[in-house]
Write a protein that holds these residues in place. Structure first.
Motif, PDB file in Angstrom:
ATOM      1  N   ASP A   1     -13.239  -5.439  12.791  1.00  0.00           N
ATOM      2  CA  ASP A   1     -12.128  -7.091  13.367  1.00  0.00           C
ATOM      3  C   ASP A   1     -11.215  -7.051  12.076  1.00  0.00           C
ATOM      4  O   ASP A   1     -11.859  -7.733  10.828  1.00  0.00           O
ATOM      5  N   TRP A   2     -10.466  -6.930  12.253  1.00  0.00           N
ATOM      6  CA  TRP A   2      -9.244  -7.238  10.959  1.00  0.00           C
ATOM      7  C   TRP A   2      -7.904  -8.756  11.460  1.00  0.00           C
ATOM      8  O   TRP A   2      -8.332  -9.037  12.645  1.00  0.00           O
ATOM      9  N   PRO A   3      -7.733  -9.639  10.891  1.00  0.00           N
ATOM     10  CA  PRO A   3      -8.184 -10.526  10.612  1.00  0.00           C
ATOM     11  C   PRO A   3      -5.805 -10.598  11.597  1.00  0.00           C
ATOM     12  O   PRO A   3      -5.192  -9.637  10.687  1.00  0.00           O
TER      13      PRO A   3
ATOM     14  N   LEU B   1     -10.345  -2.789  15.031  1.00  0.00           N
ATOM     15  CA  LEU B   1      -8.711  -1.552  14.466  1.00  0.00           C
ATOM     16  C   LEU B   1      -9.640  -0.798  13.966  1.00  0.00           C
ATOM     17  O   LEU B   1     -10.648  -1.293  13.592  1.00  0.00           O
ATOM     18  N   THR B   2      -9.753   0.527  14.338  1.00  0.00           N
ATOM     19  CA  THR B   2     -10.026   1.801  13.079  1.00  0.00           C
ATOM     20  C   THR B   2      -9.245   1.064  11.976  1.00  0.00           C
ATOM     21  O   THR B   2      -8.581   0.727  11.351  1.00  0.00           O
ATOM     22  N   VAL B   3      -9.916   1.522  11.114  1.00  0.00           N
ATOM     23  CA  VAL B   3      -9.274   1.620   9.964  1.00  0.00           C
ATOM     24  C   VAL B   3      -7.861   2.685   9.672  1.00  0.00           C
ATOM     25  O   VAL B   3      -6.957   1.595   9.012  1.00  0.00           O
ATOM     26  N   ALA B   4      -7.374   2.976  10.115  1.00  0.00           N
ATOM     27  CA  ALA B   4      -6.580   4.404   9.986  1.00  0.00           C
ATOM     28  C   ALA B   4      -5.716   3.586  10.977  1.00  0.00           C
ATOM     29  O   ALA B   4      -4.558   3.600  10.682  1.00  0.00           O
TER      30      ALA B   4
ATOM     31  N   TRP C   1     -13.686   2.551   0.409  1.00  0.00           N
ATOM     32  CA  TRP C   1     -15.386   3.177   1.130  1.00  0.00           C
ATOM     33  C   TRP C   1     -15.655   2.060   1.903  1.00  0.00           C
ATOM     34  O   TRP C   1     -16.689   3.125   3.015  1.00  0.00           O
ATOM     35  N   ARG C   2     -15.284   0.962   2.036  1.00  0.00           N
ATOM     36  CA  ARG C   2     -14.932   0.376   3.214  1.00  0.00           C
ATOM     37  C   ARG C   2     -14.552  -0.121   3.536  1.00  0.00           C
ATOM     38  O   ARG C   2     -13.065  -0.678   3.137  1.00  0.00           O
ATOM     39  N   PRO C   3     -14.206  -0.687   5.048  1.00  0.00           N
ATOM     40  CA  PRO C   3     -12.974  -1.241   6.265  1.00  0.00           C
ATOM     41  C   PRO C   3     -12.475  -2.606   4.743  1.00  0.00           C
ATOM     42  O   PRO C   3     -11.142  -2.890   4.906  1.00  0.00           O
ATOM     43  N   GLU C   4     -13.710  -3.298   4.769  1.00  0.00           N
ATOM     44  CA  GLU C   4     -13.252  -4.463   4.163  1.00  0.00           C
ATOM     45  C   GLU C   4     -12.195  -4.633   2.676  1.00  0.00           C
ATOM     46  O   GLU C   4     -12.042  -5.110   2.455  1.00  0.00           O
ATOM     47  N   GLN C   5     -12.692  -3.647   1.987  1.00  0.00           N
ATOM     48  CA  GLN C   5     -11.746  -2.894   1.251  1.00  0.00           C
ATOM     49  C   GLN C   5      -9.563  -2.646   1.609  1.00  0.00           C
ATOM     50  O   GLN C   5      -9.386  -2.538   0.377  1.00  0.00           O
ATOM     51  N   LEU C   6      -9.615  -2.129   2.852  1.00  0.00           N
ATOM     52  CA  LEU C   6      -8.701  -1.527   3.026  1.00  0.00           C
ATOM     53  C   LEU C   6      -7.246  -2.493   2.294  1.00  0.00           C
ATOM     54  O   LEU C   6      -6.236  -2.279   1.896  1.00  0.00           O
ATOM     55  N   PRO C   7      -7.570  -4.085   2.954  1.00  0.00           N
ATOM     56  CA  PRO C   7      -6.554  -5.251   3.065  1.00  0.00           C
ATOM     57  C   PRO C   7      -5.673  -5.524   1.356  1.00  0.00           C
ATOM     58  O   PRO C   7      -4.779  -5.131   1.003  1.00  0.00           O
TER      59      PRO C   7
ATOM     60  N   THR D   1      -1.686   5.583  -4.550  1.00  0.00           N
ATOM     61  CA  THR D   1      -2.055   6.736  -3.731  1.00  0.00           C
ATOM     62  C   THR D   1      -3.657   5.844  -3.267  1.00  0.00           C
ATOM     63  O   THR D   1      -4.843   5.469  -3.850  1.00  0.00           O
ATOM     64  N   ILE D   2      -3.792   6.334  -2.114  1.00  0.00           N
ATOM     65  CA  ILE D   2      -4.718   5.342  -1.825  1.00  0.00           C
ATOM     66  C   ILE D   2      -5.554   6.532  -0.722  1.00  0.00           C
ATOM     67  O   ILE D   2      -5.362   7.303  -0.046  1.00  0.00           O
TER      68      ILE D   2
END
Length: 643
Positions: free
Chosen positions: A215-217, A21-24, A176-182, A202-203
């Protein structure tokens, strides 16, 4: 690469239990499966997402919300607002009515779209109300820099305009990076559901990162339930508090918003009835007891009743429950005049429990009141004190009745408040935020239901009213909502009338036409500044803003935004208009002219606003003398916590 589900646009799970998925898209899917729980009652944490799209979020959060809506409109419903600040206000009002157990996410574009939300963020944090803000940010890769609406700083490449959210947010992160989203999302949920730490969260997500695939778990999108805690009082602190209360001959309770958020109004009533201790109420605490409860003495402080303020002056023990002791509640630290006054402060936040000094009880309000009811089962105030509180409350109620009474000439603001109060149902909600109206409502409004009074007075933000009314209507569709707003606040942010029409929401807006800032005009006069710069007038030939009154037609403005409008000049017309508005299923604006020079009854109290220390104006010199007399009785109230 995993195959695509063309019905939703999502990637089907890979063999390694990930989904592309995208980050959004990942953020939207995550938010849709978050729940809060307290006392066995579980609900979705997010009722939906407000948004205004621009180049920073239309292809990220906007695309993800579209995709979610096409799959299931109930997943995370999207509502289009007209002003980014207003959307935050609506989310805050909703969360407040839901006792902070539910809220909304709010998405905005890069630059001005995002920074428009800063005022809303400050309001949420100051009032301790949860709201999730998703401001878009400029490119993480910087390959196109400087992009439209980007802040360039020669000394720092990683600072964007969204850094202004840091001081007004309880939690801030930038992905800044997808890995930071969780980790950002989990941190945000922790703060949103913490009764002590909550506020604006705020994010910030750069626009290129929002659209980046990853690729998200699958476990990230499992339902999560966030349990809202009820901290218990420490036994020793409870014993100290009980000992101080037991020694009191003239105790007074100051009930704040924490009583509402804890769902402790029933416990407060039982404790007050058992002990006979009178209850004064802050702005956020109004409604914790209904106005005619035997122990209710009404509003306390700068905008309080003469009953509560007289008792505050005499009190030997003040029991603050869920209050942060704002300057209005303490009348700028002049309200509690007994030289020997002691404080017992019950609050879920230790930060608030140590204010004023005294005994600190860090606890959920409901749990503390239950415990104190047992601990003080044999304690009663004497009959004379109980009768004094009753007599003072009755005397104030007579003053309110006189203020409600319509006389000759133009209606006054007190008349309008009385008419709305008498013509509305007990469960109808009154909404207000700024100007002279909140103070008048605080002292004059007769609350008949614990959820029927909604005044934002932590930030007292002009423009909150209409947007906040939408949030209340969304949270409580079974109640009529009366938005009380003066012309000054209305002109700040009337645009959400369009959102109300769009969403089929019904609010009844009582628009009071003062032809200027009535509250600041009155304050200006009291400070010796002669209402300078507070009236809507043409510039005169000598260059001053003291010409003829401007021909502003706010009723026509409201009609142009899609609302039904009724113009009112008399009390009988007002009564007929309220009946029409209550019978309607549409948003209706009741436009009424009032006399801004007729104020509400005096609270016999003070608010610390400095007066010029030197002036050639006699009016200012006189005001300065009054100011100095009040400063002489202003106190810190601090005493050692064990006293």
């Amino acid at each position: 690469m995993a195959p695509t589900n063309h019905a939703t646009g999502d990637r089907i799970a890979n063999a390694d239990n990930t989904v592309r998925l995208t980050v959004a898209q990942a953020a939207v899917r995550f938010l849709a499966v978050q729940y809060s729980e307290r006392d066995g009652e579980r609900q979705r944490l997010f009722a939906g997402c407000f948004g205004i799209f621009g180049h920073g979020n239309v292809a990220g959060i906007g695309q993800a919300l579209l995709q979610a809506e096409l799959a299931d409109p109930a997943t995370l419903p999207y509502v289009l607002g007209r002003n980014e600040q207003a959307m935050v206000h609506t989310a805050v009002a909703y969360a407040r009515m839901k006792d902070r157990l539910q809220t909304w996410a709010v998405s905005a574009s890069v630059g001005p779209g995002s920074t428009n939300m800063v005022t809303g963020a400050a309001l949420a944090t100051i009032n301790r109300i949860p709201v999730l803000l998703l401001p878009a940010d400029t490119f993480a890769t910087r390959v196109s820099a400087p992009v439209l609406q980007e802040l360039e700083r020669p000394d720092s490449g990683d600072v964007t305009v969204n850094d202004v959210f840091r001081p007004v947010s309880r939690f801030f992160d930038r992905v800044w990076r997808p890995e930071q989203l969780p980790s950002a999302l989990l941190g945000a949920m922790r703060v949103l559901t913490d009764p002590v730490e909550t506020g604006a969260v705020t994010i910030a997500i750069p626009q290129d990162v929002q659209a980046e695939a990853f690729d998200w778990p699958e476990s990230l999108f499992a339902e999560r339930t966030w349990h809202v805690a009820r901290p218990l009082p420490e036994r020793a602190a409870l014993a100290r508090a009980a000992a101080v209360i037991r020694s009191a001959r003239r105790p007074l309770i100051v009930a704040g918003g924490g009583v509402h958020y804890s769902g402790a109004t029933g416990q407060l009533a039982r404790f007050a009835e058992l002990t006979g201790i009178p209850v004064g109420q802050s702005q956020a605490g109004k409604g914790t007891l209904v106005y005619d409860h035997p122990q209710c003495v009404g509003a306390v402080g700068s905008t309080g009743t003469t009953a509560a303020n007289a008792l505050a002056t005499e009190a030997d023990v003040v029991i603050g429950i869920g209050t942060r002791y704002s300057d209005f509640t303490s009348a700028s630290r002049t309200a509690f005049g007994n030289p020997e006054v002691r404080f017992v402060n019950i609050n879920v936040a230790s930060f608030d429990s140590v204010k004023q000094g005294g005994v600190s009880v860090v606890s959920d309000a409901r749990e503390a009141l239950d415990a104190l009811t047992v601990e003080l089962a044999d304690y009663r105030v004497d009959d004379a004190y109980r009768q004094r509180a009753t007599d003072l409350a009755a005397a104030w109620d007579g003053i309110v009745e006189d203020a409600y009474r319509v006389g000759e000439g133009a209606l006054t603001q007190s008349n309008v408040i009385g008419l709305v109060n008498s013509l509305s149902e007990p469960r109808d909600v009154v909404v207000c935020a700024a100007g002279s109206m909140p103070g008048d409502l605080h002292k004059l409004w007769r609350t008949r239901d614990d959820k029927a009074y909604h005044v934002e007075y932590g930030y007292s933000c002009m423009g909150y009213e209409v947007a906040g009314g939408l949030g209340v209507a969304m949270a409580c569709p079974d109640r009529d909502v009366f938005v009380m707003v003066g012309d000054g606040s209305y002109l700040m942010m009337a645009t959400e009338l369009v959102t109300a029409v769009q969403e089929g929401l019904k609010v009844i807006v009582v628009l009071v036409q003062n032809h200027g800032f009535a509250s600041i005009g009155s304050l200006s006069e009291s400070l010796g500044s002669q209402r300078f710069g507070t009236q809507y007038r043409y510039r005169s030939a000598d260059g001053r803003l003291d010409g003829a009154v401007l021909p502003v037609d706010l009723a026509a403005n409201a009609a142009s935004l899609g609302a039904d409008v009724i113009r009112i000049t008399t009390a009988s017309e007002f009564a007929d208009a309220v009946k029409v508005a209550k019978a309607s299923d549409r948003t209706t604006v009741l436009h009424v002219e009032t006399d801004p020079l007729v104020g509400a009854p005096d609270s016999e109290s003070w608010w610390d606003v400095p007066v010029s220390g030197t002036s050639t104006l006699g009016s200012t010199q006189k005001a300065r003398a009054t100011y100095e007399s009040w400063k002489r009785v202003q106190r810190t109230y601090f005493r050692p916590s064990g006293s």
